[in-house]
Design a protein around this motif. Structure first.
Motif, PDB file in Angstrom:
ATOM      1  N   GLN A 168     -73.299  59.170 -15.832  1.00  0.00           N
ATOM      2  CA  GLN A 168     -74.443  59.919 -15.322  1.00  0.00           C
ATOM      3  C   GLN A 168     -75.389  59.027 -14.526  1.00  0.00           C
ATOM      4  O   GLN A 168     -76.076  59.488 -13.621  1.00  0.00           O
ATOM      5  CB  GLN A 168     -75.221  60.566 -16.487  1.00  0.00           C
ATOM      6  N   GLN A 169     -75.419  57.736 -14.880  1.00  0.00           N
ATOM      7  CA  GLN A 169     -76.382  56.833 -14.273  1.00  0.00           C
ATOM      8  C   GLN A 169     -75.866  55.403 -14.427  1.00  0.00           C
ATOM      9  O   GLN A 169     -75.233  55.062 -15.433  1.00  0.00           O
ATOM     10  CB  GLN A 169     -77.745  56.984 -14.982  1.00  0.00           C
ATOM     11  N   ILE A 170     -76.136  54.561 -13.447  1.00  0.00           N
ATOM     12  CA  ILE A 170     -75.817  53.136 -13.537  1.00  0.00           C
ATOM     13  C   ILE A 170     -77.125  52.373 -13.348  1.00  0.00           C
ATOM     14  O   ILE A 170     -77.783  52.474 -12.304  1.00  0.00           O
ATOM     15  CB  ILE A 170     -74.796  52.713 -12.466  1.00  0.00           C
ATOM     16  N   LEU A 171     -77.522  51.618 -14.375  1.00  0.00           N
ATOM     17  CA  LEU A 171     -78.771  50.854 -14.341  1.00  0.00           C
ATOM     18  C   LEU A 171     -78.454  49.427 -13.894  1.00  0.00           C
ATOM     19  O   LEU A 171     -77.683  48.725 -14.543  1.00  0.00           O
ATOM     20  CB  LEU A 171     -79.423  50.851 -15.724  1.00  0.00           C
ATOM     21  N   CYS A 182     -80.203  41.144 -13.647  1.00  0.00           N
ATOM     22  CA  CYS A 182     -79.567  40.329 -12.609  1.00  0.00           C
ATOM     23  C   CYS A 182     -78.553  39.341 -13.189  1.00  0.00           C
ATOM     24  O   CYS A 182     -78.195  38.354 -12.542  1.00  0.00           O
ATOM     25  CB  CYS A 182     -80.624  39.590 -11.789  1.00  0.00           C
ATOM     26  N   ASN A 183     -78.116  39.596 -14.432  1.00  0.00           N
ATOM     27  CA  ASN A 183     -77.064  38.768 -15.031  1.00  0.00           C
ATOM     28  C   ASN A 183     -76.359  39.603 -16.093  1.00  0.00           C
ATOM     29  O   ASN A 183     -76.635  40.798 -16.243  1.00  0.00           O
ATOM     30  CB  ASN A 183     -77.668  37.487 -15.622  1.00  0.00           C
ATOM     31  N   GLU A 184     -75.467  38.982 -16.837  1.00  0.00           N
ATOM     32  CA  GLU A 184     -74.716  39.686 -17.873  1.00  0.00           C
ATOM     33  C   GLU A 184     -75.663  40.421 -18.833  1.00  0.00           C
ATOM     34  O   GLU A 184     -76.681  39.862 -19.254  1.00  0.00           O
ATOM     35  CB  GLU A 184     -73.858  38.702 -18.662  1.00  0.00           C
ATOM     36  N   VAL A 185     -75.307  41.668 -19.186  1.00  0.00           N
ATOM     37  CA  VAL A 185     -76.086  42.437 -20.163  1.00  0.00           C
ATOM     38  C   VAL A 185     -75.338  42.356 -21.491  1.00  0.00           C
ATOM     39  O   VAL A 185     -74.195  42.808 -21.600  1.00  0.00           O
ATOM     40  CB  VAL A 185     -76.267  43.899 -19.713  1.00  0.00           C
ATOM     41  N   TRP A 186     -76.011  41.753 -22.483  1.00  0.00           N
ATOM     42  CA  TRP A 186     -75.333  41.457 -23.748  1.00  0.00           C
ATOM     43  C   TRP A 186     -75.517  42.523 -24.828  1.00  0.00           C
ATOM     44  O   TRP A 186     -74.729  42.611 -25.759  1.00  0.00           O
ATOM     45  CB  TRP A 186     -75.828  40.107 -24.285  1.00  0.00           C
ATOM     46  N   GLY A 221     -73.230  43.010 -15.400  1.00  0.00           N
ATOM     47  CA  GLY A 221     -74.656  43.083 -15.086  1.00  0.00           C
ATOM     48  C   GLY A 221     -75.215  44.490 -15.040  1.00  0.00           C
ATOM     49  O   GLY A 221     -76.389  44.677 -14.703  1.00  0.00           O
ATOM     50  N   THR A 222     -74.431  45.487 -15.410  1.00  0.00           N
ATOM     51  CA  THR A 222     -74.906  46.871 -15.364  1.00  0.00           C
ATOM     52  C   THR A 222     -74.928  47.496 -16.750  1.00  0.00           C
ATOM     53  O   THR A 222     -74.245  47.043 -17.681  1.00  0.00           O
ATOM     54  CB  THR A 222     -74.013  47.743 -14.468  1.00  0.00           C
TER      55      THR A 222
END
Length: 649
Positions: free
Chosen positions: A337-340, A344-348, A625-626
């Motif tokens: 539905q959405q891409i945040l 600006c780097n890996e989302v852990w 990163g997303t």
């Protein structure tokens, strides 16, 4: 000859009683080559062979329902049920049984070989067909459609319940307790467990005793207690309780202490429901049996539906009984539905708040972003950014009331941050020693304390200001969880196990033992189940109470990266996990194979969070990163929304 005899019987309007009929078993050989005789053979023996061993029950049916004759007398209907009304509503429930199937066939005398009696051809009912008729009859009787029930029973040749059960029911509903006791002697031979007669008699006498007390007939009640209940030598503890009711000063006090509706239809119907449990269904049907079967069928269809993700409603008025229950995959959170992309780097890590109104995401870029969930569109928009986490953010934990958020870093991080989410202010930055590694945290249910630890042997309990309350030495913590009892903390450690620690009495015990490292785990809302991500093995479901491995879920790629899975959906029926093959996997809790594999991420998916308030909303965080927000298909065809055209499988 046979055809004319049959037609003359069928045309008989009841002016004269039919001729006497005798039992006769005809062989196929006797009627060979004669179509009429062949029909006679079939009618006499029955297609299901029920002609043997049914003589007495067939005669009973014939006596009660031959040619549609009604046996009703007084206030009783021909189905054998007393019809009493209360404010226009039928109050008797037709729990009952037929005496036996009635074929409606007549016998032919073969003494001279020339005399053939009148034959009334009617299909013999199977046991299942007879049961259905009785269920329908019971339901119609509950709706007050007694004449319809009479006609149904007469035309089918069945009876709703055994005559002895009918008498028993009527006497109970009329409060004729002595007659009801005598009826029990007739029912004794029909019961699988004759010992149940004592229990049934106890229930009858208890009702009789309470009604005497309510009417102020204390001496009569005392006689029932001493002369009838006590000699049964059954449930003496209950008799002592009943004797205490003699001290009640008025009827309201008696009803309150006995938790009893009082003398009348309501309490007697409840009494009948209890008495019925001791009678086989061949004698008396369980109350509201058709309604119970329909509700069970609806529940079973929902349980078997792979994508059912809406609130369970056991009210039959909320569903259609004319169609099978089907949920479409397009109603399930399988679509992006959405891409945040603000990180600006890996989302852990990602985690929805407990009320489902916010999402927190932590990244290697040293920030935590708080997102607001729109209650209507379910779109997320950036609310605020929390900065300054020098080592990056690898774990987040919301306080029980969602006021605070704690952020932890990776292995070499010795600090944790406690943020006020509403104001965006940092309340506490806690660090006991630069040698520590604080990588995991869990809130106590009271919201005033939390526990934290890491793989270097630290395990602390602290207050909101970061003050150390308790510590446990030498425990190398991988992941933490506080149970709802407020005392027990679950911790996975480097020994491939989960142990329970009690900070009050300083005791610990082993709960889960795996053969490979436990990278992370989460616990269901009821505290019964734990979901483990196990290195090289995947996702395992454990029962914490029984301490057994329940299920191993297949498909996910799990190496030695820390991946966080979650429970989700209504009643937490679903399980979702990230994977090193860049996918999000979803399973139904009862099945080992995934029901959905979601693609879109370009690198490892580190964490999945299911919104606890919106079952159709899910978020995933990835090394690409997303953060992807998943929901139902954006445009649903009306028919597919109703689930008419698409199979769950």
């Amino acid at each position: 000859t046979l055809a004319s005899a049959s037609s003359s019987s069928d045309s008989d309007t009841g002016g004269a009683s039919p001729p006497p009929r005798k039992k006769h078993r005809a062989s196929a050989a006797e009627g060979a080559g004669e179509p009429g005789a062949s029909a006679l053979v079939t009618g006499l023996t029955g297609a299901n062979g029920a002609g043997q061993g049914q003589e007495s029950s067939e005669l009973s049916c014939l006596n009660s329902a031959q040619n549609g004759e009604s046996s009703s007398a007084g206030g009783s209907h021909s189905n054998g049920l007393l019809s009493s009304t209360d404010n226009g509503n039928s109050v008797g429930t037709s729990n009952g049984s037929s005496v036996g199937p009635c074929s409606g066939t007549s016998s032919a005398s073969t003494a001279s070989g020339s005399e053939v009696g009148s034959l009334k051809k009617k299909k013999r009912l199977s046991q299942a067909e007879e049961d259905v008729i009785r269920l329908i009859g019971q339901h119609l009787h509950g709706l007050g459609l007694n004449q319809t029930v009479d006609l149904l029973m007469q035309e089918s040749g069945c009876r709703l319940e055994h005559p002895s059960a009918t008498k028993f029911r009527n006497h109970v509903m009329e409060g004729e307790w002595d007659k009801a006791e005598n009826d029990l002697n007739e029912l004794r031979a029909l019961m699988h467990s004759p010992n149940a007669i004592v229990r049934m008699k106890f229930l009858l006498l208890q009702q009789k005793y309470l009604e005497y007390l309510e009417d102020g007939k204390v001496l009569e009640a005392l006689q029932v207690l001493r002369g009838e209940l006590t000699p049964l030598k059954y449930n003496t503890d209950r008799i002592h309780v009943l004797s205490g009711y003699l001290m009640c000063s008025h009827a309201e006090d008696l009803r309150a202490k006995a938790e009893w509706e009082g003398k009348g239809t309501a309490s007697r119907c409840r009494l009948l429901d209890k008495l019925q449990t001791y009678l086989p269904p061949s004698v008396m049907l369980p109350p509201r049996r058709l309604h119970t079967l329909l509700r069970q069928a609806v529940e079973l269809q929902r349980d078997r539906c792979l994508y059912h993700n809406t609130k369970l409603d056991n009210n039959l008025d909320s569903v259609s009984l004319l169609l099978d229950h089907v949920c479409s995959r397009k109603q399930f959170p399988c679509y992006t539905q959405q891409i945040l992309t603000e990180h600006c780097n890996e989302v852990w890590f990602c985690k929805f708040s407990n009320d489902g109104t916010k999402l927190a995401t932590g990244s290697k870029d040293t920030t935590v972003i708080i997102w607001q969930v729109d209650p209507e569109s379910h779109q997320l928009k950036l609310l605020r950014t929390l900065e300054g986490h020098a080592y990056g953010v690898s774990y987040l934990a919301w306080s029980p009331d969602d006021t605070y958020l704690i952020a932890c870093g990776p292995d070499d991080c010795s600090e944790l941050w406690l943020w006020n989410v509403q104001t965006g202010e940092l309340r506490t930055k806690m660090s006991q020693s630069h040698e520590d590694s604080l990588t995991s945290v869990a809130w106590n249910p009271d919201g005033k304390r939390f526990v934290t630890g890491g793989q270097r042997g630290q395990f602390y309990q602290c207050d909101l200001d970061g003050n150390l309350l308790d510590s446990w030495e030498g425990v190398r913590v991988q992941c933490l969880w506080c149970l709802s009892d407020g005392r027990t903390v679950l911790a996975s450690d480097t020994h491939q196990r989960i142990r329970g620690y009690n900070f009050e009495d300083l005791t610990d015990r082993n709960i889960v033992q795996e053969d490979h490292p436990i990278m992370s785990f989460t616990v269901s809302k009821n505290g019964r189940l734990a979901l483990l991500n196990v290195a090289t093995q995947g996702v395992h479901l454990w029962d914490l109470q029984d301490r057994v491995l329940v299920r191993k879920y297949q498909g996910v790629t799990q190496g030695f990266y820390t991946i966080h899975s979650c429970f989700g959906g209504h009643n937490e029926d679903f399980i979702a996990s990230g994977s090193e093959d860049h996918k999000v996997y979803i399973w139904h809790r009862r099945g080992e194979l995934p029901i959905a594999e979601l693609t879109g991420h370009a690198r490892t998916v580190n964490c999945v969070s299911w919104n606890p308030a919106i079952p159709g909303l899910m978020a995933s965080a990835s090394d690409d990163g997303t953060v992807r927000v998943w929901g139902p298909a954006p445009f649903l065809d009306t028919q597919e929304t109703d689930g008419l055209n698409e199979d769950c499988a």
